[in-house]
Design a protein around this motif. Structure first.
Motif, PDB file in Angstrom:
ATOM      1  N   TRP A  78       6.389  -6.845  71.611  1.00 35.39           N
ATOM      2  CA  TRP A  78       7.224  -7.450  70.796  1.00 35.39           C
ATOM      3  C   TRP A  78       6.666  -8.386  69.710  1.00 35.39           C
ATOM      4  N   SER A  81       9.103  -9.865  67.069  1.00 31.53           N
ATOM      5  CA  SER A  81      10.207 -11.105  67.355  1.00 31.53           C
ATOM      6  C   SER A  81       9.855 -12.308  66.627  1.00 31.53           C
ATOM      7  N   GLY A 111      19.080 -12.909  72.042  1.00 29.01           N
ATOM      8  CA  GLY A 111      18.706 -11.518  72.024  1.00 29.01           C
ATOM      9  C   GLY A 111      18.938 -11.031  70.456  1.00 29.01           C
ATOM     10  N   SER A 116      12.811 -12.490  71.889  1.00 25.95           N
ATOM     11  CA  SER A 116      12.462 -11.587  73.212  1.00 25.95           C
ATOM     12  C   SER A 116      12.013 -12.447  74.435  1.00 25.95           C
TER      13      SER A 116
END
Length: 404
Positions: A78, A81, A111, A116
């Protein structure tokens, strides 16, 4: 520690003239040697630092954990993000259960904005007795997590950290539910509760959502730390408990038709589970241990369990031996007549005569659940939970289990 052991060993060796002292010194030496692994573990470098709460501005700890989707997830997954939220949940805790849907909503609301969300279960599954699971359908293993994630349709990865709890220790997480929110630079900007009200009333403060909004807008988080409330995480392999079957007396009595009729109307004042079985029935024997576990899980609440054997009365000894083998400290009865159809009809003519049959009856005598044939264990447990009233400290449990 090494010097202390050396002094004890030396003192023991040089005290040979005094037998009693030598024996005493040797006992101390053996005890300290036996305790050495534990002493070294408790004083291991980094343990206290790892257990400390992650401070605001700290970098996100890295992790690599198996998810309920069968994929090993890394914290690097992630890295692109804008905001990264790591929540700690568990399966057995009522308060944690209530926040599952709220995390789903965070995913739905944010989202598409580059946020995330990942959830982690860090408690050791072996740290819980059956009685600890009185407000859950499952425990805390990865397989149990898969059941929960599927049942509640988690929209976020649910990762298992229960073997060591190392990830929770790295974050300083001690409670489920709790959440840690990092900015795009992976610096911690919020830690604590998801919101201030498990009941999610109209005046609730949604601190986690407010933190995400602030970070997306490029603003500082107004309240970067709050105190999470819920269930304590049980971390580490040393937290294991010995699960054992009941050691209490096991009995079985012959039932008359009047007794069976009375049982159907439920005079216990509690939610009543009744299982019809026979010792010659393969599925009955196979599912019986799971039913005994279910009894241990819920019997501390307003719940009662009766087993009814459809064996003939002459087989009472055989039935009792089976129940003893199963540690069935439940209320156990055996048909008092060879006319099994009449005995079954005395209980309820609408309940099938083939075994196994499992029914759930309300305290008012209403038939709530009727499963003929081999049980769906989780379906039965969820029916039990949906019909047990809330208790102090577990407000919202019945609504949670009643909602599908």
């Amino acid at each position: 520690m090494i010097r202390l052991l050396h002094r004890i060993r030396t003192a023991t060796a040089t005290s040979a003239l005094d037998d009693q002292m030598a024996k005493s010194g040797w006992r101390v030496w053996r005890a300290l040697v036996a305790a050495m692994p534990l002493l070294l573990w408790c004083s291991a470098p980094g343990w206290a630092e790892a257990a400390a709460q992650l401070s605001i501005g700290s970098p996100a700890p890295s992790f690599r954990l198996m998810g309920t989707d069968g994929v090993v997830h890394s914290s690097d997954d992630w890295k692109g993000s804008k905001v990264f939220a790591v929540a700690f949940l568990c399966n057995h805790c009522t308060e944690s259960q209530l926040y599952e849907a709220r995390l789903n909503k965070v995913v739905a609301d944010y989202g598409s904005k580059g946020v995330s969300v990942v959830a982690i279960q860090s408690s050791n599954p072996q740290a819980f007795t059956d009685q600890d699971l009185a407000w859950s359908d499952v425990g805390e293993s990865l397989a149990d997590m898969k059941e929960r994630a599927t049942f509640r349709k988690f929209r976020f990865p649910y990762l298992y950290d229960g073997d060591t709890g190392a990830t929770a220790l790295a974050f300083g997480a001690t409670v489920a539910p709790s959440i840690y929110i990092f900015d795009k630079e992976r610096k911690l900007r919020y830690a604590g509760r998801i919101d201030d009200n498990p009941a999610d009333g109209p005046t609730s403060k949604h601190e986690a959502a407010d933190a995400i909004d602030a970070l997306l807008a490029g603003n500082p988080v107004a309240a970067p730390k709050t105190t999470p409330k819920g269930c304590s995480l049980r971390l580490g392999l040393e937290k294991g408990v010995n699960r054992k079957n009941d050691d209490g007396p096991v009995n079985v009595s012959l039932a008359t038709t009047d007794m069976l009729s009375s049982l159907r109307h439920n005079q216990t004042g509690k939610l009543l589970l009744v299982n019809f079985y026979a010792t010659w029935c393969g599925p009955c024997v196979t599912e019986f241990p799971d039913l005994m576990t279910t009894n241990r899980m819920y019997r501390g609440r307003s719940f009662s369990f009766t087993t009814i054997s459809s064996n003939v009365p002459e087989e009472k000894r055989q039935v009792l031996q089976f129940l003893q083998k199963m540690h069935a400290t439940t209320n156990n009865v055996l048909y008092g007549s060879d006319d099994t159809y009449a005995m079954q009809a005395a209980f309820d003519p609408d309940v099938g005569s083939a075994v196994p049959v499992t029914v759930l009856i309300s305290p008012e005598g209403k038939l709530l659940f009727d499963q003929q044939g081999e049980i769906d264990l989780l379906e039965i447990r969820r029916a039990i939970l949906a019909n047990l009233p809330d208790e102090p400290g577990h407000e919202g449990s019945q609504k949670y289990w009643s909602t599908k």
